[in-house]
Design a protein around this motif. Structure first.
Motif, PDB file in Angstrom:
ATOM      1  N   ASP A  92       0.859  -1.459  -0.100  1.00 58.11           N
ATOM      2  CA  ASP A  92       0.147  -0.546  -0.329  1.00 58.11           C
ATOM      3  C   ASP A  92       0.904   1.276   0.303  1.00 58.11           C
ATOM      4  O   ASP A  92       2.125   1.476  -1.084  1.00 58.11           O
ATOM      5  N   ASN A  93       0.700   1.825   0.923  1.00 57.81           N
ATOM      6  CA  ASN A  93       1.644   3.679   0.624  1.00 57.81           C
ATOM      7  C   ASN A  93       2.722   2.985   2.531  1.00 57.81           C
ATOM      8  O   ASN A  93       3.640   3.972   2.359  1.00 57.81           O
ATOM      9  N   GLN A  94       3.289   1.660   2.388  1.00 56.66           N
ATOM     10  CA  GLN A  94       3.470   1.641   3.085  1.00 56.66           C
ATOM     11  C   GLN A  94       5.254   0.689   2.745  1.00 56.66           C
ATOM     12  O   GLN A  94       5.141   0.089   2.528  1.00 56.66           O
ATOM     13  N   VAL A  95       6.828   1.981   3.070  1.00 58.40           N
ATOM     14  CA  VAL A  95       7.763   0.917   2.432  1.00 58.40           C
ATOM     15  C   VAL A  95       9.008   0.463   3.988  1.00 58.40           C
ATOM     16  O   VAL A  95       8.910   1.567   4.634  1.00 58.40           O
ATOM     17  N   ARG A  96       9.208  -0.363   4.196  1.00 55.70           N
ATOM     18  CA  ARG A  96      10.551  -0.953   5.015  1.00 55.70           C
ATOM     19  C   ARG A  96      11.465  -1.163   4.639  1.00 55.70           C
ATOM     20  O   ARG A  96      11.535  -1.370   3.115  1.00 55.70           O
ATOM     21  N   VAL A  97      12.650  -0.304   4.758  1.00 59.10           N
ATOM     22  CA  VAL A  97      14.086   0.018   5.023  1.00 59.10           C
ATOM     23  C   VAL A  97      14.641  -0.812   5.993  1.00 59.10           C
ATOM     24  O   VAL A  97      14.427  -0.841   7.175  1.00 59.10           O
ATOM     25  N   GLN A  98      15.789  -1.680   5.100  1.00 59.13           N
ATOM     26  CA  GLN A  98      16.783  -2.102   5.833  1.00 59.13           C
ATOM     27  C   GLN A  98      18.344  -1.306   6.039  1.00 59.13           C
ATOM     28  O   GLN A  98      18.259  -1.398   4.690  1.00 59.13           O
ATOM     29  N   ILE A  99      18.626  -0.979   6.719  1.00 55.69           N
ATOM     30  CA  ILE A  99      19.957  -0.205   7.101  1.00 55.69           C
ATOM     31  C   ILE A  99      20.969  -1.490   7.871  1.00 55.69           C
ATOM     32  O   ILE A  99      20.442  -1.491   9.175  1.00 55.69           O
ATOM     33  N   SER A 100      21.810  -2.119   7.143  1.00 59.63           N
ATOM     34  CA  SER A 100      22.986  -2.999   7.689  1.00 59.63           C
ATOM     35  C   SER A 100      24.345  -2.165   7.838  1.00 59.63           C
ATOM     36  O   SER A 100      24.699  -1.967   6.419  1.00 59.63           O
ATOM     37  N   VAL A 101      24.771  -2.056   8.525  1.00 53.98           N
ATOM     38  CA  VAL A 101      25.955  -1.376   9.081  1.00 53.98           C
ATOM     39  C   VAL A 101      27.063  -2.753   9.368  1.00 53.98           C
ATOM     40  O   VAL A 101      26.976  -3.517  10.840  1.00 53.98           O
ATOM     41  N   MET A 102      27.688  -3.044   8.684  1.00 56.61           N
ATOM     42  CA  MET A 102      29.043  -4.476   9.077  1.00 56.61           C
ATOM     43  C   MET A 102      30.864  -3.956   8.884  1.00 56.61           C
ATOM     44  O   MET A 102      31.225  -2.851   8.302  1.00 56.61           O
TER      45      MET A 102
END
Length: 112
Positions: free
Chosen positions: A73-83
């Motif tokens: 719908d109008n929702q975006v899920r974002v993943q942030i990975s810091v390695m």
């Protein structure tokens, strides 16, 4: 969002270079021109994660990957990975890193 993330990460290039660390990042699948959210909070999270990665890494580098993991719908899920190639976080302390100020180990605070 892409512009915010890029400018936030670019602000760390000098700090990483001062320690002879590489700082690389990749932003995947975030082509939406505008996303509604809290840019200050997002910047704070990235700043905390990357500054700690630089602080606790003596050699090697830091890689950041930001990617869209879902859109409904109008929702975006974002993943942030810091390695990074730093000292790491003990498994028993992983759940506490997003609590109000928490230090993984007392000895670490003495060294850094």
């Amino acid at each position: 969002m892409k512009k915010l993330i890029t400018s936030t990460l670019d602000s760390f290039l000098y700090a990483a270079a001062e320690k002879s660390l590489s700082l690389n990042y990749e932003i995947k699948d975030l082509d939406e021109p505008v996303l509604l959210g809290d840019p200050v909070r997002l910047s704070q999270i990235i700043i905390n994660l990357v500054s700690n990665a630089i602080k606790f890494t003596e050699q090697g580098g830091i890689n950041v990957v930001v990617k869209k993991v879902s859109e409904l719908d109008n929702q975006v899920r974002v993943q942030i990975s810091v390695m990074d190639t730093g000292i790491g976080i003990p498994d028993g302390k992983l759940n506490a890193i997003f609590d109000s100020f928490t230090q993984a180990d007392v000895g670490v605070s003495r060294k850094y």
